[in-house]
Design an enzyme around this catalytic site. Structure first.
Site, PDB file in Angstrom:
ATOM      1  N   LYS A 251       4.562  -5.247   8.579  1.00 61.44           N
ATOM      2  CA  LYS A 251       4.470  -4.158   7.608  1.00 61.44           C
ATOM      3  C   LYS A 251       5.742  -3.334   7.665  1.00 61.44           C
ATOM      4  O   LYS A 251       6.134  -2.846   8.720  1.00 61.44           O
ATOM      5  CB  LYS A 251       3.272  -3.284   7.940  1.00 61.44           C
ATOM      6  CG  LYS A 251       3.151  -2.072   7.052  1.00 61.44           C
ATOM      7  CD  LYS A 251       1.786  -1.471   7.207  1.00 61.44           C
ATOM      8  CE  LYS A 251       1.387  -0.807   5.905  1.00 61.44           C
ATOM      9  NZ  LYS A 251      -0.029  -0.644   5.785  1.00 61.44           N
TER      10      LYS A 251
ATOM     11  N   GLY B 233       0.839  -1.203   0.000  1.00 60.13           N
ATOM     12  CA  GLY B 233       0.000   0.000   0.000  1.00 60.13           C
ATOM     13  C   GLY B 233       0.861   1.236   0.000  1.00 60.13           C
ATOM     14  O   GLY B 233       2.087   1.156  -0.136  1.00 60.13           O
TER      15      GLY B 233
ATOM     16  N   ASP C 231      -7.006   7.544   5.836  1.00 61.45           N
ATOM     17  CA  ASP C 231      -6.763   6.752   4.631  1.00 61.45           C
ATOM     18  C   ASP C 231      -7.740   5.572   4.567  1.00 61.45           C
ATOM     19  O   ASP C 231      -7.337   4.428   4.404  1.00 61.45           O
ATOM     20  CB  ASP C 231      -5.310   6.260   4.616  1.00 61.45           C
ATOM     21  CG  ASP C 231      -4.921   5.695   3.254  1.00 61.45           C
ATOM     22  OD1 ASP C 231      -5.630   5.974   2.270  1.00 61.45           O
ATOM     23  OD2 ASP C 231      -3.917   4.969   3.189  1.00 61.45           O
TER      24      ASP C 231
ATOM     25  N   GLY D   7       3.451   1.176   2.851  1.00 61.53           N
ATOM     26  CA  GLY D   7       4.517   0.187   2.924  1.00 61.53           C
ATOM     27  C   GLY D   7       4.086  -1.162   2.399  1.00 61.53           C
ATOM     28  O   GLY D   7       2.984  -1.328   1.883  1.00 61.53           O
TER      29      GLY D   7
END
Ligand SMILES: *[C@@H]1O[C@H](CO)[C@@H](O)[C@H](O)[C@H]1NC(C)=O
Ligand SMILES: *[C@@H]1O[C@H](CO)[C@@H](O)[C@H](O)[C@H]1NC(C)=O
Ligand SMILES: *[C@@H]1O[C@H](CO)[C@@H](O)[C@H](O)[C@H]1NC(C)=O
Ligand SMILES: *[C@@H]1O[C@H](CO)[C@@H](O)[C@H](O)[C@H]1NC(C)=O
Length: 780
Positions: free
Chosen positions: A523, A503, A619, A506
């Protein structure tokens, strides 16, 4: 900060409570009567032991007394009948004695008791002279567990008859000595595999020890402990609010965790359920009837040709007109038989004979020709003659099964050879009506029924999944995220071998915690804002790590190694919401999608209003909403906005000024508030409604932008065009669309709060007609 304080205070309180053993002392000779001095309260007054009213009599037990909604949590001798108001309870050295017109009996019997106390935990305890516990109600649960009360291996909870009648009902929850927590109807043994066919819920933790216990934490967490007291599995993560909790196997057979807000004094609200579908408990409907979900309710229609034994109590099941059957059993009477058909149902399979590779008509005939055959199931290839009564019936639109039921047709003339299905007779009309009736019921409930299938499919699938995952999916949710060394993560991910997602913030890799098979998602943050100090990063990790909500992905730990910044999350086995919405196969149905939308809203409500430091996600998109093994959505990537470089969390599509998921204020240099998240949620909600991406350039120009299209259809009253051939209640659809349009108002102050959004989605408040999203455009 305030949050930590609260947390510490709560902890301090519980430690204090334990150390001080808050209790009310009851000494030998004390007595109670139903009308005056009816109970012994715990010191805080929260719980009371004594008489409580049930129907027009009294029972003895423990109730939550400190709240207006009196709640019975334990009952002594629950099947012993009620007593009248001239009964009395006496505390003697032999225990608690009940005197009534029926005589005297011990409701709790022990030797050499010298004192008793009603504890503030809800535990009623008897002590001997040396102060040792000789009996405690926590060891003899009825249908309820209270926080700190374990359900030990070999014990079980037994549901009550109804919400108001606390005598034994028909469902049980067994903490088995093989480590599995399982729900069954009563009267079925625990000796698997024989009993496994009756199970309708399981924790899938068998073979994990002989002394596994079920526990409810003070924060509502429901979890299993293994033989050595280690956490085996979390069933429900609990919440951090200082509310009151209980877990109960309800009269409908579903095991639920409830919370009660002691400040609001409202109602107990459901936090977790072993099943959302009321038809799942085996025996939800009585014999010869089958369960159909009607929204939140379950209905139990009788088999065609059958009637309720007692129309006032559907759980007693249905029977065929026995007088007719009896008459026909006398060989001389002239009876003929007809076969009624019922499709799309499943039943307990109790065959007495199976005929393989027969056709449908053969099966029908085989049952007609067999005097003992009263019902047969044809599954497409096999004809399975059933032993009545038929049990555990459920509507299931995905099954090919056809159930044949033999009906007696009385007639005064000997049956002609073709009288099997008499043509043109009045009986035939009756059958026709029945069949039409059945078809109508079927049609009428198709909408609801479709949800049952999909739910069922998911359940089956989740079942398999749970089996595969057995032992992998447990988490110790305690405490703050732990720091990891970079080398550890290299090892856990096998040198970042398996990429599972990528994404803006990361790349995500699959990993496993060493020495166990616990899966994690690691992540690797890219583009972390320069100058973002380690301290800031750690602070942020602490804020994220302190969030605990069933609709948020849990952060396990992090790694901070120079410029390398990594986060370790729980692993979500079902990918993201985008994966399930935007694929053609296995899309969730309307009810499931609305469930998903409400759960997402709950997660955001928590981030915005319920955790101590407000978190704006910034987000929100379906790729950031992950699905767990039970297809429950969890929000990912929250709390990262602060750490990432400005702008990179926002994606612009560049066409016609469409913002994608990003609220217009991002482009207008206006302050960003939680309302920016509400906007993005509104877009996601539209995507959930329509199962398509908000921007889809493969579609014709005037359909490419979903939010424009939706408003157009909303305004022109053509909302049904949004959903294609999916059958959806148009009023429900309109409600949800209204909510979404309110969320995507250009003017942030017009957008509702997440709390309001949730209330609207839950259908508890009216939803005014929204204006056009751009009509109150604030000056740019
Ligand atoms: C209750 O009984 C316990 C043990 O017998 C004793 O230690 C305690 O002081 C008593 N508390 C009260 C309030 O009487
Ligand atoms: C089983 O576990 C409970 C608490 O979890 C403990 O009190 C009990 O002693 C254990 N029993 C055995 C036989 O280990
Ligand atoms: C119990 O759980 C703990 C922690 O999860 C684990 O370390 C321990 O080995 C388990 N004990 C048994 C007997 O399985
Ligand atoms: C049941 O059978 C009896 C005897 O034939 C009849 O009188 C009665 O009406 C039947 N009941 C129903 C509900 O069909």
């Amino acid at each position: 900060m305030a949050f930590i304080l609260c947390y510490l205070l709560a902890f301090a309180f519980f430690n204090y409570a334990e150390a001080q053993q808050l209790q009310s002392n009851i000494s030998l000779g004390s007595a109670l009567t139903p009308t005056t001095n009816s109970s012994w309260a715990s010191r805080s007054g929260m719980y009371a032991f004594g008489f409580y009213k049930q129907g027009n009599g009294f029972a003895v037990g423990i109730v939550v007394a400190g709240i207006p909604e009196r709640t019975v949590v334990w009952t002594a001798n629950r099947d012993g009948g009620l007593v009248s108001d001239n009964a009395s309870l006496l505390f003697t050295s032999a225990g608690i004695a009940l005197r009534s017109t029926q005589g005297q009996s011990l409701v709790i019997g022990e030797n050499n008791v010298s004192s008793a106390s009603m504890m503030d935990s809800g535990n009623f305890v008897l002590y001997n002279a040396s102060g040792a516990i000789v009996w405690q109600s926590f060891r003899y649960p009825t249908d309820t567990l209270l926080p700190t009360q374990p359900l030990l291996a070999g014990k079980e909870l037994l549901s009550a008859k109804s919400e108001t009648n606390h005598s034994s009902g028909i469902f049980r929850l067994a903490m088995q000595v093989d480590g599995n927590l399982v729900q069954y109807p009563v009267d079925t043994g625990n000796d698997s595999p024989y009993s496994a066919r009756y199970a309708y819920y399981a924790s899938y933790t068998d073979r994990s020890g002989t002394n596994v216990s079920l526990n409810l934490g003070v924060n509502g967490r429901l979890y299993l402990l293994n033989d050595t007291g280690g956490i085996l599995k979390n069933l429900f993560d609990g919440a951090t609010r200082g509310w009151s909790y209980l877990a109960r196997i309800d009269a409908d057979g579903i095991f639920r965790v409830y919370s009660y807000d002691l400040k609001q004094k409202g109602n107990w609200s459901i936090e977790w359920s072993s099943s959302e579908d009321r038809c799942v408990p085996k025996g939800a409907c009585g014999v010869n009837s089958y369960c159909v979900t009607m929204g939140a309710r379950a209905d139990c229609p009788c088999l065609p040709g059958f009637e309720y034994v007692n129309p006032g109590d559907q759980t007693l099941g249905c029977e065929s007109n026995s007088s007719v059957v009896d008459v026909c059993k006398l060989k001389n009477s002239n009876c003929s038989y007809a076969i009624l058909e019922l499709g799309s149902t499943t039943w307990e399979n109790e065959p007495y004979m199976q005929l393989s590779s027969s056709g449908k008509e053969d099966c029908k005939q085989a049952c007609l020709d067999d005097l003992n055959c009263q019902a047969a199931i044809f599954d497409g290839s096999t004809c399975i003659k059933q032993r009545p009564p038929l049990r555990y019936g459920r509507r299931d639109m995905s099954t090919p099964n056809i159930l044949f039921i033999k009906e007696v047709v009385m007639s005064s003339v000997p049956p002609a050879p073709d009288a099997v299905v008499p043509k043109g007779s009045r009986k035939d009309d009756k059958k026709l009506f029945l069949i039409i009736g059945v078809s109508f019921t079927a049609l009428g409930s198709i909408l609801l029924v479709i949800s049952v299938i999909l739910l069922w499919k998911h359940n089956v699938w989740a079942y398999k999944r749970m089996n595969e995952l057995n032992g992998d999916a447990e988490w110790n949710e305690d405490g703050a995220p732990r720091p990891y060394a970079y080398e550890e993560l290299v090892k856990m991910t096998n040198n970042f071998n398996e990429e599972v997602g990528r994404g803006a913030s990361g790349t995500v890799y699959k990993g496993a915690i060493a020495n166990s098979q616990k899966l994690v998602a690691v992540k690797r943050l890219e583009k972390v804002a320069t100058g973002e100090g380690d301290k800031e990063f750690q602070n942020e990790m602490r804020v994220i790590g302190r969030t605990h909500h069933r609709n948020l992905v849990h952060l396990h730990g992090y790694c901070l190694d120079g410029p390398k910044k990594l986060l370790v999350y729980e692993y979500m086995s079902n990918g993201s919401l985008a994966d399930i919405l935007f694929t053609s196969e296995g899309k969730p149905n309307w009810e499931e999608r609305m469930g998903i939308a409400r759960n997402i809203a709950r997660g955001f409500l928590y981030l915005h209003e319920e955790c101590d430091k407000q978190i704006i996600h910034c987000d929100i998109k379906p790729q950031n909403i992950l699905m767990d093994e039970y297809m429950c959505p969890k929000i990912a990537d929250f709390g990262l906005a602060k750490l990432l470089q400005q702008d990179q969390t926002r994606t612009t599509t560049g066409i016609r000024g469409t913002k994608g998921y990003v609220a217009p204020e991002w482009h207008r240099k206006m302050p960003i508030t939680v309302k920016a998240d509400v906007y993005s949620f509104g877009i996601v909600l539209l995507e959930i409604v329509c199962c398509r991406r908000n921007v889809d350039l493969s579609l014709p120009h005037d359909e490419a932008i979903l939010d424009d299209l939706v408003y157009h259809y909303f305004e022109s009253g053509q909302l049904e065009k949004l959903v294609g051939d999916e059958e959806i209640n148009i009023r429900q659809l309109e409600r949800v669309v209204r909510v979404a349009i309110w969320c995507i108002q250009d003017e942030p102050s017009l957008r509702p709060s997440m709390k309001k959004v949730l209330l609207m989605l839950e259908g508890t408040v009216d939803i005014p007609v929204p204006p056009s999203p751009v009509s109150f455009l604030s000056t740019i």
